[in-house]
Motif scaffolding. Structure first.
Motif, PDB file in Angstrom:
ATOM      1  N   MET A 258       4.409  93.536 -20.371  1.00 45.97           N
ATOM      2  CA  MET A 258       5.675  94.235 -20.152  1.00 45.97           C
ATOM      3  C   MET A 258       5.518  95.741 -20.292  1.00 45.97           C
ATOM      4  SD  MET A 258       8.363  91.554 -21.879  1.00 45.97           S
ATOM      5  CE  MET A 258       9.715  92.716 -21.805  1.00 45.97           C
ATOM      6  N   LEU A 259       4.685  96.155 -21.245  1.00 47.13           N
ATOM      7  CA  LEU A 259       4.419  97.587 -21.386  1.00 47.13           C
ATOM      8  C   LEU A 259       3.683  98.122 -20.158  1.00 47.13           C
ATOM      9  CD1 LEU A 259       3.414  97.916 -25.154  1.00 47.13           C
ATOM     10  CD2 LEU A 259       5.343  99.030 -24.013  1.00 47.13           C
ATOM     11  N   GLY A 260       2.741  97.314 -19.671  1.00 43.32           N
ATOM     12  CA  GLY A 260       1.993  97.721 -18.486  1.00 43.32           C
ATOM     13  C   GLY A 260       2.910  97.928 -17.298  1.00 43.32           C
ATOM     14  N   LYS A 261       3.855  97.018 -17.119  1.00 44.26           N
ATOM     15  CA  LYS A 261       4.785  97.156 -16.008  1.00 44.26           C
ATOM     16  C   LYS A 261       5.672  98.390 -16.182  1.00 44.26           C
ATOM     17  CE  LYS A 261       8.481  94.906 -13.455  1.00 44.26           C
ATOM     18  NZ  LYS A 261       9.398  93.758 -13.331  1.00 44.26           N
ATOM     19  N   SER A 262       6.049  98.675 -17.435  1.00 45.82           N
ATOM     20  CA  SER A 262       6.937  99.808 -17.701  1.00 45.82           C
ATOM     21  C   SER A 262       6.235 101.152 -17.562  1.00 45.82           C
ATOM     22  CB  SER A 262       7.517  99.700 -19.118  1.00 45.82           C
ATOM     23  OG  SER A 262       8.276  98.532 -19.251  1.00 45.82           O
ATOM     24  N   LEU A 264       2.762 101.793 -16.329  1.00 46.37           N
ATOM     25  CA  LEU A 264       1.786 102.061 -15.265  1.00 46.37           C
ATOM     26  C   LEU A 264       2.480 102.297 -13.929  1.00 46.37           C
ATOM     27  CD1 LEU A 264      -0.896  99.303 -16.006  1.00 46.37           C
ATOM     28  CD2 LEU A 264      -1.084 101.754 -16.474  1.00 46.37           C
ATOM     29  N   PRO A 265       1.877 103.094 -13.058  1.00 49.90           N
ATOM     30  CA  PRO A 265       2.377 103.176 -11.686  1.00 49.90           C
ATOM     31  C   PRO A 265       2.394 101.776 -11.067  1.00 49.90           C
ATOM     32  CG  PRO A 265       0.727 104.870 -12.082  1.00 49.90           C
ATOM     33  CD  PRO A 265       0.701 103.965 -13.275  1.00 49.90           C
ATOM     34  N   TRP A 266       3.403 101.511 -10.251  1.00 50.21           N
ATOM     35  CA  TRP A 266       3.559 100.156  -9.726  1.00 50.21           C
ATOM     36  C   TRP A 266       2.314  99.677  -8.981  1.00 50.21           C
ATOM     37  CZ3 TRP A 266       5.672  95.737 -10.240  1.00 50.21           C
ATOM     38  CH2 TRP A 266       5.602  94.791  -9.209  1.00 50.21           C
ATOM     39  N   ARG A 267       1.675 100.553  -8.210  1.00 48.03           N
ATOM     40  CA  ARG A 267       0.483 100.144  -7.456  1.00 48.03           C
ATOM     41  C   ARG A 267      -0.618  99.647  -8.381  1.00 48.03           C
ATOM     42  NH1 ARG A 267      -0.498 102.439  -2.108  1.00 48.03           N
ATOM     43  NH2 ARG A 267       1.429 103.323  -1.291  1.00 48.03           N
ATOM     44  N   TRP A 268      -0.767 100.300  -9.539  1.00 47.51           N
ATOM     45  CA  TRP A 268      -1.793  99.893 -10.494  1.00 47.51           C
ATOM     46  C   TRP A 268      -1.464  98.512 -11.057  1.00 47.51           C
ATOM     47  CZ3 TRP A 268      -3.286 104.603 -14.084  1.00 47.51           C
ATOM     48  CH2 TRP A 268      -3.668 105.682 -13.274  1.00 47.51           C
TER      49      TRP A 268
END
Length: 284
Positions: A258-262, A264-268
């Motif tokens: 969830m942190l990654g989605k929040s 990181l840039p969406w493409r990543w």
């Protein structure tokens, strides 16, 4: 807690059954509802083993049936006169590509996972408002925060549940009623096996490679998933919490995802998910 009443849906297995037992251990009177009362034997046996059977009341309730909900709530009001905790746990998973899952299956899933929650909530709110207190715990999922390919119907139902719960929290807090979302990641419950049985895919499907990868990833995750009793204990803890937050996330890797989605840039983030599925597909 002898006068506290916890009402739970979907208690024949998984989080619902385990949470019912944990509420009993804490001294609550528990109304454990399930669609098929023929499946109550394990819950009754385990409650008997805890010496808590006298505080357990098993009721038939299909959350998609207005008549069942009305009848159950009439019994609860007559027997107990209150509901201190509602745990909306009943739900199931359907998988497949969005294009290929029949609309009938979409509607059936939403009827249980979303509209069933709304109907149960509507049924207890008048009683909780009269009391001036109560806690509503909606069992969501990390899939209500992160869309997973191949499980779009399930994710859709849980995303909607998140929005409903957030709005509800604003509406009822002034009446002393708390609304809480608990968002488990993968845990070792029967929803996995049932979900695997509800994958809509054919040999000729253009989505077959993707769905095979998703299914492989899901099966491997299920094999190493932690004990669902962790979530049952968290549910009971949240029920007793004075000022709970809106959302609690548990499970291996769930917070990081969830942190990654929040952050990181969406493409990543999209690329990370694609790589994880590719590795699963190749078995690496």
């Amino acid at each position: 807690m002898s006068d506290k009443v916890a009402l739970l849906t979907g208690t024949s297995s998984g989080f619902g059954m385990l949470a019912s037992l944990r509420f009993l251990e804490k001294g609550y009177r528990v109304v454990a509802t399930m669609r098929d009362l023929n499946k109550k034997s394990e819950l009754l046996e385990r409650a008997r083993g805890l010496g808590c059977e006298s505080r357990l009341d098993c009721m038939k309730l299909d959350v998609t049936s207005e008549a069942d909900i009305r009848h159950a709530m009439e019994q609860v009001r007559e027997k107990y006169g209150r509901v201190d905790v509602l745990v909306n746990n009943a739900g199931y998973a359907v998988g497949g590509a969005a294009e290929e899952v029949p609309m009938e299956e979409w509607r059936k899933l939403m009827d249980t996972n979303l509209f069933g929650v709304i109907a149960m909530t509507q049924s207890v709110l008048p009683l909780m408002r009269e009391q001036g207190s109560g806690t509503i715990i909606n069992v969501s999922s990390v899939s209500g925060r992160i869309g997973i390919p191949g499980y779009s119907p399930y994710c859709t139902s849980k995303f909607a549940l998140e929005g409903f719960s957030e709005s509800l929290r604003h509406e009822v807090s002034g009446f002393g009623i708390k609304t809480v979302l608990i968002c488990p990641g993968a845990y070792n419950t029967s929803i996995w096996d049932k979900g695997f049985d509800h994958i809509h895919v054919t040999e000729a499907s253009p989505y077959r490679p993707l769905l095979d990868a998703v299914l492989g990833y899901s099966r491997r995750t299920a094999e190493s998933a932690p004990d669902p009793d962790e979530i049952a204990r968290k549910i009971v803890w949240l029920a007793g919490k004075k000022s709970p937050s809106l959302r609690y996330t548990y499970g291996k890797g769930s917070l990081q995802s969830m942190l990654g989605k929040s952050l990181l840039p969406w493409r990543w983030f999209e690329r990370i998910l694609a790589v994880a599925l590719k590795k699963s597909d190749t078995g690496k």
